[in-house]
Every structure is written in C-alpha cells, then in structure tokens.
Scaffold this motif. Structure first.
Motif, short mmCIF file in Angstrom:
data_model
loop_
_atom_site.label_atom_id
_atom_site.label_comp_id
_atom_site.label_asym_id
_atom_site.label_seq_id
_atom_site.Cartn_x
_atom_site.Cartn_y
_atom_site.Cartn_z
N SER A 270 -21.00 -10.34 -47.43
CA SER A 270 -21.84 -9.21 -47.06
C SER A 270 -21.63 -8.07 -48.04
CB SER A 270 -21.52 -8.73 -45.64
OG SER A 270 -21.79 -9.75 -44.69
N ILE A 271 -22.72 -7.43 -48.43
CA ILE A 271 -22.67 -6.31 -49.37
C ILE A 271 -23.47 -5.15 -48.80
CG2 ILE A 271 -23.18 -5.54 -51.71
CD1 ILE A 271 -23.11 -8.44 -52.60
N ASN A 272 -22.88 -3.99 -48.77
CA ASN A 272 -23.57 -2.79 -48.30
C ASN A 272 -24.12 -2.03 -49.51
OD1 ASN A 272 -22.97 -3.25 -45.56
ND2 ASN A 272 -20.94 -2.34 -45.82
N MET A 273 -25.44 -1.97 -49.59
CA MET A 273 -26.10 -1.21 -50.64
C MET A 273 -26.47 0.17 -50.09
SD MET A 273 -26.09 -3.66 -52.93
CE MET A 273 -27.30 -3.33 -54.22
N THR A 274 -26.97 1.03 -50.94
CA THR A 274 -27.32 2.38 -50.49
C THR A 274 -28.52 2.37 -49.55
OG1 THR A 274 -28.68 2.68 -52.47
CG2 THR A 274 -26.39 3.47 -52.55
N ASP A 275 -29.42 1.40 -49.72
CA ASP A 275 -30.64 1.38 -48.92
C ASP A 275 -30.77 0.18 -48.00
OD1 ASP A 275 -30.85 -0.39 -50.98
OD2 ASP A 275 -32.95 0.03 -51.44
N CYS A 276 -29.79 -0.72 -48.02
CA CYS A 276 -29.89 -1.91 -47.17
C CYS A 276 -28.55 -2.64 -47.12
CB CYS A 276 -30.98 -2.87 -47.70
SG CYS A 276 -30.60 -3.54 -49.33
N HIS A 277 -28.48 -3.63 -46.25
CA HIS A 277 -27.34 -4.54 -46.18
C HIS A 277 -27.79 -5.89 -46.71
CE1 HIS A 277 -25.27 -1.55 -43.81
NE2 HIS A 277 -26.20 -1.60 -42.86
N ILE A 278 -26.94 -6.51 -47.52
CA ILE A 278 -27.25 -7.82 -48.08
C ILE A 278 -26.27 -8.85 -47.56
CG2 ILE A 278 -27.43 -9.18 -50.21
CD1 ILE A 278 -29.60 -7.11 -50.02
N GLN A 279 -26.80 -9.98 -47.10
CA GLN A 279 -25.96 -11.10 -46.69
C GLN A 279 -26.24 -12.26 -47.63
OE1 GLN A 279 -24.97 -11.97 -42.82
NE2 GLN A 279 -24.87 -9.84 -42.25
N LEU A 280 -25.21 -12.74 -48.31
CA LEU A 280 -25.36 -13.83 -49.26
C LEU A 280 -24.74 -15.11 -48.71
CD1 LEU A 280 -24.40 -12.08 -52.63
CD2 LEU A 280 -26.69 -12.45 -51.69
N LEU A 281 -25.46 -16.19 -48.85
CA LEU A 281 -24.91 -17.53 -48.62
C LEU A 281 -24.83 -18.17 -50.01
CD1 LEU A 281 -24.05 -19.85 -46.74
CD2 LEU A 281 -26.45 -20.55 -46.66
N ILE A 282 -23.62 -18.33 -50.51
CA ILE A 282 -23.42 -18.75 -51.90
C ILE A 282 -22.88 -20.18 -51.95
CG2 ILE A 282 -22.43 -18.13 -54.13
CD1 ILE A 282 -21.83 -15.36 -52.92
N TRP A 283 -23.60 -21.04 -52.64
CA TRP A 283 -23.20 -22.44 -52.76
C TRP A 283 -22.58 -22.69 -54.13
CZ3 TRP A 283 -23.07 -26.10 -49.06
CH2 TRP A 283 -23.69 -25.79 -47.85
N ASP A 284 -21.39 -23.26 -54.10
CA ASP A 284 -20.66 -23.64 -55.30
C ASP A 284 -20.81 -25.14 -55.47
OD1 ASP A 284 -18.80 -24.05 -57.34
OD2 ASP A 284 -17.08 -23.97 -55.97
N THR A 285 -21.42 -25.57 -56.55
CA THR A 285 -21.74 -26.99 -56.72
C THR A 285 -20.76 -27.68 -57.66
OG1 THR A 285 -23.23 -26.51 -58.56
CG2 THR A 285 -24.19 -26.56 -56.35
N ALA A 286 -20.59 -28.98 -57.46
CA ALA A 286 -19.74 -29.79 -58.33
C ALA A 286 -20.43 -29.99 -59.68
CB ALA A 286 -19.45 -31.14 -57.68
N GLY A 287 -19.65 -29.93 -60.75
CA GLY A 287 -20.22 -30.08 -62.07
C GLY A 287 -20.16 -31.50 -62.61
N GLN A 288 -19.41 -32.38 -61.91
CA GLN A 288 -19.28 -33.74 -62.39
C GLN A 288 -20.62 -34.47 -62.33
OE1 GLN A 288 -17.48 -32.25 -60.05
NE2 GLN A 288 -15.37 -33.03 -59.93
N GLU A 289 -20.85 -35.33 -63.32
CA GLU A 289 -22.13 -36.01 -63.45
C GLU A 289 -22.47 -36.83 -62.22
OE1 GLU A 289 -25.71 -36.69 -65.06
OE2 GLU A 289 -24.14 -35.41 -65.92
#
Length: 207
Positions: free
Chosen positions: A50-69
């Motif tokens: 969660s990130i609080n900006m000056t004009d809004c709140h942001i909720q991020l769902l961040i996916w970390d993917t495998a780099g192996q082929e």
C-alpha cells in the motif's frame, strides 16, 4: 472535515532473466530488506503493498516471476491484466539485457494494452558493468519506457523506480476489470500454491 481520498488497485509484474535480482528488488521494496539466502522463484510469488499518495491511496499486487526457461510458459498467467511492469536485467550480464528486450516485446504484444513499463538495470553496487548506461537509456527512450539503475543490496533506486511506475498508471474505477479481479487472483494463487507444493515434494525426496 477530512476528505476521504480514493483508493486505486493495480496489478504489477516483475519480469527478467533468472538471477538478475527480481526477488531481491521486490523484498527491498516491500520490506526494505536484503538477503543473500534467497532461493530461485518457482513459478511465481506475490506481495501486496500500500502506498499513500498526496491525492489517493494505491494498493499494488506485485507478481515476481521465475526467470528460468522452464517456467516461461507460465508467465502469461502472471502478466495478463498487469497495468505496469518492471523489466529487470543484471548490469554485469549483457545477455540478461538482451533477454529483457525479449520480455518487453512479449509483454507489449501479449500483455495488457498500454501497459506501463520501467526498464531496470540492477546491481549498480558491483564494479563490473557490461551494459552501457547510455545504450540502455536510449533503448528505453525509443520504446517509451522509463529507465532506472538500481541496487537491491543498498536499496538505491528501488523506491524511485516503483513510485515512478505508480505515477504512470492511469487511475481507473474500482470496478475496472484489471483491478485485482478476484477470479483471476484465485487462479494465480492456485497456480502459485501448486508450484510451491511441487517444490516441497522434491525437497522431501518424493518422486
């Protein structure tokens, strides 16, 4: 009387060759931590931030993917519906920069329309640099992307890269189909749990 700020949710994906530091970057951004004991990502993993900006709140769902082929075929499951992406390469490994270009082409052709992309050259804490900064910057400009050089180890540039990406994301209504669609997330979590269970069985010696 306080004004209630709107909340926007976005799905973000982190892509790149194996061992470029994707998981370390995410750990630094999520918890401001660094570890040399991280295991390679199996399939994908995710965090919420969660990130609080000056004009809004942001909720991020961040996916970390495998780099192996061997996990490449799973990648569309994770970048589908993503509004933003960090494409990471290792500055000490030129091949990883070329691979980052392949990820960018794939994401632009198969990902969400108008996905916002930040190109990230990681490991600036190391003296070796086999990817010229000006070359990477020129490539980013030519492909309408932001460019940052970072170090997951020291934290340099990590917050700046994510916040710059967040500022690029178009604010949409909470009901937008790309904003944390529950059915899609259930599928992601199922696949993530499935791959983690496979990993556990292997470690237990199961055939």
């Amino acid at each position: 009387m306080s004004i209630k700020l709107p909340t926007y949710s976005f799905k973000i994906v982190v892509l790149g060759e194996s061992a470029v530091g994707k998981t370390s970057i995410l750990l630094r951004f999520h918890k401001n931590q660094f570890s040399t004991q991280l295991e390679p990502t199996i399939g994908a993993s995710h965090v919420q931030k969660s990130i609080n900006m000056t004009d809004c709140h942001i909720q991020l769902l961040i996916w970390d993917t495998a780099g192996q082929e061997q996990y490449h075929s799973l990648a569309p499951m994770y970048y589908r519906g993503a509004r933003g992406a960090l494409i990471v390469y290792d500055r000490t490994n030129y091949k990883s920069f070329e691979r980052a270009k392949d990820w960018i082409k794939e994401l632009k052709s198969k990902g969400s329309p108008n996905v916002r992309i930040v190109l990230v050259g990681n490991k600036i804490d190391l003296e070796t640099n086999n990817v010229d900064t000006s070359e990477a910057l020129t490539y980013a400009k030519e492909n309408d992307m932001l460019f940052f050089e970072t170090s997951a180890k020291t934290g340099e540039g990590i917050q700046e890269a994510f916040l710059a990406l967040v500022k690029l994301l178009p604010k949409k209504d909470e009901n937008d189909e790309n904003l944390n669609n529950s059915q899609s997330n259930d599928n992601f979590l199922y696949l993530h749990n499935m791959t983690q269970n496979k990993k556990k069985k292997k470690s237990d010696g199961c055939c």
